[in-house]
Design a protein around this motif. Structure first.
Motif, short mmCIF file in Angstrom:
data_model
loop_
_atom_site.label_atom_id
_atom_site.label_comp_id
_atom_site.label_asym_id
_atom_site.label_seq_id
_atom_site.Cartn_x
_atom_site.Cartn_y
_atom_site.Cartn_z
N GLN A 271 0.84 -1.21 0.00
CA GLN A 271 0.00 0.00 0.00
C GLN A 271 0.87 1.25 0.00
OE1 GLN A 271 -2.50 0.03 3.53
NE2 GLN A 271 -0.82 -0.51 4.91
N THR A 272 0.44 2.24 -0.77
CA THR A 272 1.16 3.50 -0.80
C THR A 272 0.22 4.60 -1.31
OG1 THR A 272 3.26 4.53 -1.45
CG2 THR A 272 2.13 3.25 -3.15
N HIS A 273 0.76 5.81 -1.46
CA HIS A 273 -0.03 6.95 -1.95
C HIS A 273 0.43 7.32 -3.35
CE1 HIS A 273 -0.28 7.32 2.47
NE2 HIS A 273 -1.44 7.88 2.27
N LEU A 274 -0.51 7.84 -4.15
CA LEU A 274 -0.17 8.20 -5.53
C LEU A 274 -0.96 9.44 -5.96
CD1 LEU A 274 1.15 7.38 -8.29
CD2 LEU A 274 -0.94 6.07 -8.75
N SER A 275 -0.23 10.47 -6.42
CA SER A 275 -0.85 11.61 -7.10
C SER A 275 -2.07 12.16 -6.38
CB SER A 275 -1.22 11.21 -8.53
OG SER A 275 -0.04 10.94 -9.25
N GLU A 276 -1.81 12.61 -5.13
CA GLU A 276 -2.90 13.14 -4.30
C GLU A 276 -3.06 14.65 -4.52
OE1 GLU A 276 -2.21 12.20 -0.24
OE2 GLU A 276 -4.03 13.19 0.52
N GLN A 277 -1.91 15.39 -4.49
CA GLN A 277 -1.99 16.84 -4.68
C GLN A 277 -0.97 17.29 -5.72
OE1 GLN A 277 -2.09 19.38 -1.22
NE2 GLN A 277 -4.13 18.59 -0.72
N LEU A 278 -1.25 18.42 -6.36
CA LEU A 278 -0.37 18.89 -7.44
C LEU A 278 1.02 19.26 -6.90
CD1 LEU A 278 -2.99 20.93 -9.49
CD2 LEU A 278 -2.09 18.63 -9.97
N ASP A 279 1.07 19.87 -5.71
CA ASP A 279 2.38 20.23 -5.12
C ASP A 279 3.23 18.98 -4.87
OD1 ASP A 279 1.39 22.72 -5.04
OD2 ASP A 279 1.34 22.91 -2.85
N GLU A 280 2.55 17.95 -4.41
CA GLU A 280 3.23 16.68 -4.13
C GLU A 280 3.81 16.10 -5.43
OE1 GLU A 280 0.29 13.75 -3.74
OE2 GLU A 280 1.62 12.13 -3.09
N ILE A 281 3.06 16.19 -6.51
CA ILE A 281 3.52 15.64 -7.79
C ILE A 281 4.75 16.42 -8.29
CG2 ILE A 281 2.85 15.27 -10.21
CD1 ILE A 281 -0.05 14.87 -9.11
N GLU A 282 4.70 17.74 -8.10
CA GLU A 282 5.86 18.58 -8.46
C GLU A 282 7.10 18.17 -7.66
OE1 GLU A 282 6.98 20.87 -10.66
OE2 GLU A 282 5.16 20.10 -11.59
N TRP A 283 6.88 17.92 -6.38
CA TRP A 283 7.97 17.52 -5.48
C TRP A 283 8.57 16.19 -5.96
CZ3 TRP A 283 7.10 15.90 0.35
CH2 TRP A 283 8.32 16.01 1.05
N VAL A 284 7.71 15.25 -6.31
CA VAL A 284 8.17 13.95 -6.80
C VAL A 284 8.98 14.13 -8.09
CG1 VAL A 284 7.40 11.74 -7.79
CG2 VAL A 284 6.32 12.64 -5.70
N ARG A 285 8.51 15.03 -8.95
CA ARG A 285 9.24 15.29 -10.20
C ARG A 285 10.67 15.76 -9.89
NH1 ARG A 285 5.49 16.04 -14.16
NH2 ARG A 285 4.21 17.50 -12.98
#
Ligand code: GUN
Ligand code: ZN
Length: 430
Positions: A229-243
C-alpha cells in the motif's frame, strides 16, 4: 453442535459490480431474509421463514425493517492519526509536517500505540466498519499494537509498518535496510495469523529514497501474495515535489514501477491527478485504486474520476483515509463520494456507493471471497443499518417509494446512530 445465530431482516449484497452490469443483475435483495451464522461464517441464507423452520434451535435476532449488509470495508486508513483527525487549515505537505508527523512520533511509546489502536477499532466498529487496511508508523510496535487489538476482536485487518527514510523528522526515519528487516520480521510475525494480513507499506515516494523503494520492491517480490500500500498523485504540489526528487522518472507511478512496486496486489491511495500513461499501466496490471473522498475535499486535493476510471475497467475501493479524512464513518464517506461524483458530472447510485463500501473495497484488498459479501461460506462480518436513525432521516425515508430511495437518506445523512448492530466472525460486537 456449535451455536447458531439466525439474523432476519432485509438482506442486501452484491453478486457483481453495479458499475459494470445492470443494477438488477448486480444486487441481491431479500426483504424477509435470513442469514445463519455458525463457526464465524455464513452457513446458510434464504428467506427468514425457511431458515427458521430448518434451524429451530438457532438463536434468532429479528431486525425487522433493518438492513442487513456485509460489514463495511475501509481500504485506506492511518489508525495512528485518530487523535489528530479534524485538524484545521493545512494542505497535504504542511498537514503532514504540522499535525501528522508529531503525532506519529508518539508511537515510539507502545502504551500510546496500544491505547490508540484500541480506541480506533472501537470507533470504527461503532461505525459499522469490520475491516480496515491501515498504515501504522515507522515503529514496529505500532504494527504489533493494531494487530493485537484486531486479533482480540476476531477482526480481519490489513496493516503494515510505514517506511520513511527521508524528508521526515529525525525520530521518524528508518533506513532502507532497517525498513526491510523490520518489515520482513513483522510480516513473518503477523501475516496469515488468524485473520491478520501484513501489507508492505512505503509511505509515498517523497519520504523514501530510491534505495528504500528498491528494498520494499525486493521484499514484495519475495512475498508477492502480500498487499503493498502507498499513496499516488494526491496533490499537485506533491507531484511537483516527486518530479524534482526523481528527475529521470516518467511520472509519479514510474517512481514505484521502476523499483518493483507496481502490481495487482498494489493499493494506490488517492490516484487523483493521473497521467494517461499512469492510468493505462494501473489498468494493465490490475492494480487497485482507493478513493478517499472526505480526505480529498478536507485537505483540498482534488476530484477523483470515478466514472472515467470505472468505465476504463479499473479496480477501485473506497476509504476514509483517517485522519486526513474527516470521518471514521463509511456512511459519511459514501456521502462524500456522491458529492465528488456530482462535482465531476456523475450521480453515483446508492447501490454503487454500497458496493464500493463493501464488495468493492473487499475486492480491492483481494478478499472478495472472504468479506464484503453475505454469500454462504464467507466470513460472518455483518453490519445492520437502521434506515430511520434520526428524525431528519426518518421523515425522508418515510416518503420512499423503493428500497434505494429509503437507503439514500441514510447514506447522505447517517452516522454511527444508523448502525444498529455489528457482527464480527459471527459474534455481536457493537
Ligand atoms: N501522503 C503521504 N502520507 C499521507 C498521509 O498520512 N495522509 C494523506 N492523506 N496523504 C499522505
Ligand atoms: Zn493515506
Amino acid at each position: 453442535m456449535s451455536a447458531e445465530t439466525l439474523l432476519t431482516g432485509r438482506l442486501v449484497d452484491f453478486t457483481a459490480n453495479p458499475f459494470e452490469v445492470p443494477r438488477a443483475d448486480a444486487v441481491t435483495v431479500e426483504d424477509h431474509g435470513g442469514l445463519l451464522l455458525r463457526d464465524g461464517h455464513i452457513a446458510a441464507r434464504g428467506t427468514a421463514d425457511d431458515l427458521a423452520r430448518a434451524h429451530p434451535q438457532a438463536r434468532r435476532i429479528d431486525y425487522g425493517a433493518g438492513l442487513i449488509l456485509p460489514g463495511f470495508v475501509d481500504a485506506h486508513v492511518h489508525y495512528p492519526q485518530t487523535g489528530i483527525i479534524a485538524s484545521w487549515g493545512k494542505r497535504l505537505i504542511d498537514w503532514l509536517n504540522t499535525y501528522t508527523f508529531p503525532e506519529e512520533a508518539r508511537f515510539s511509546d507502545p502504551a500510546h500505540a496500544k491505547e490508540i489502536a484500541n480506541r480506533y477499532l472501537d470507533l470504527t466498529l461503532a461505525h459499522g466498519t469490520t475491516t480496515v487496511a491501515s498504515y501504522c508508523t515507522i515503529h514496529p510496535g505500532s504494527v504489533d499494537a493494531i494487530m493485537t487489538a484486531a486479533q482480540a476482536r476476531g477482526q480481519r485487518i490489513v496493516a503494515g509498518k510505514t517506511c520513511m527514510d527521508r524528508n521526515a523528522p529525525d525520530d521518524l526515519r528508518d533506513t532502507a535496510q532497517s525498513a526491510y528487516d523490520d518489515s520482513a520480521a513483522l510480516l513473518a510475525r503477523w501475516h496469515g495469523v488468524d485473520r491478520l494480513s501484513y501489507a508492505i507499506t512505503p509511505r509515498f515516494s517523497p519520504t523514501s529514497s530510491p534505495e528504500q523503494l528498491e528494498a520494499m520492491g525486493a521484499l514484495w517480490a519475495a512475498h508477492p501474495d502480500c498487499l503493498m500500500q502507498t499513496h499516488l498523485s494526491e496533490q499537485l504540489d506533491e507531484i511537483e515535489w516527486v518530479r524534482g526528487l526523481f528527475p529521470s522518472a516518467r511520472d509519479y507511478l514510474d517512481t514505484y514501477e521502476a523499483h518493483g512496486l507496481l502490481g495487482r496486489n498494489g493499493l494506490y491511495g488517492h490516484a487523483i491527478h493521473l497521467e494517461p500513461r499512469e492510468r493505462d499501466r494501473l489498468r494493465e496490471v490490475g492494480a487497485a485504486l482507493v478513493h478517499c473522498p472526505t480526505s480529498n475535499t478536507f485537505i483540498g486535493s482534488g476530484l477523483f474520476d470515478m466514472a472515467g476510471l470505472m468505465a476504463a475497467g479499473h479496480r477501485i475501493g473506497l476509504a476514509t483515509d483517517t485522519g486526513g479524512g474527516s470521518s471514521f464513518s463509511m456512511l459519511r464517506t459514501m456521502a462524500a463520494a456522491y458529492e465528488v461524483g456530482q462535482l465531476t458530472g456523475t450521480a453515483l447510485h446508492p447501490a454503487e456507493l454500497l458496493w464500493l463500501a463493501t464488495a468493492g473495497s473487499a475486492q480491492a484488498l483481494g478478499m472478495g471471497d472472504l468479506i464484503g459479501t453475505l454469500a454462504v461460506g464467507s466470513e460472518a462480518d455483518v453490519t445492520v443499518l437502521d434506515l430511520a436513525s434520526t428524525p431528519a432521516i426518518a421523515q425522508r425515508a418515510d416518503r420512499a417509494e423503493d428500497l434505494w430511495e429509503a437507503v439514500f437518506p441514510t447514506l447522505m445523512m447517517g452516522d454511527d446512530r444508523a448502525i444498529r448492530d455489528v457482527w464480527v466472525a459471527g459474534r455481536r460486537v457493537a
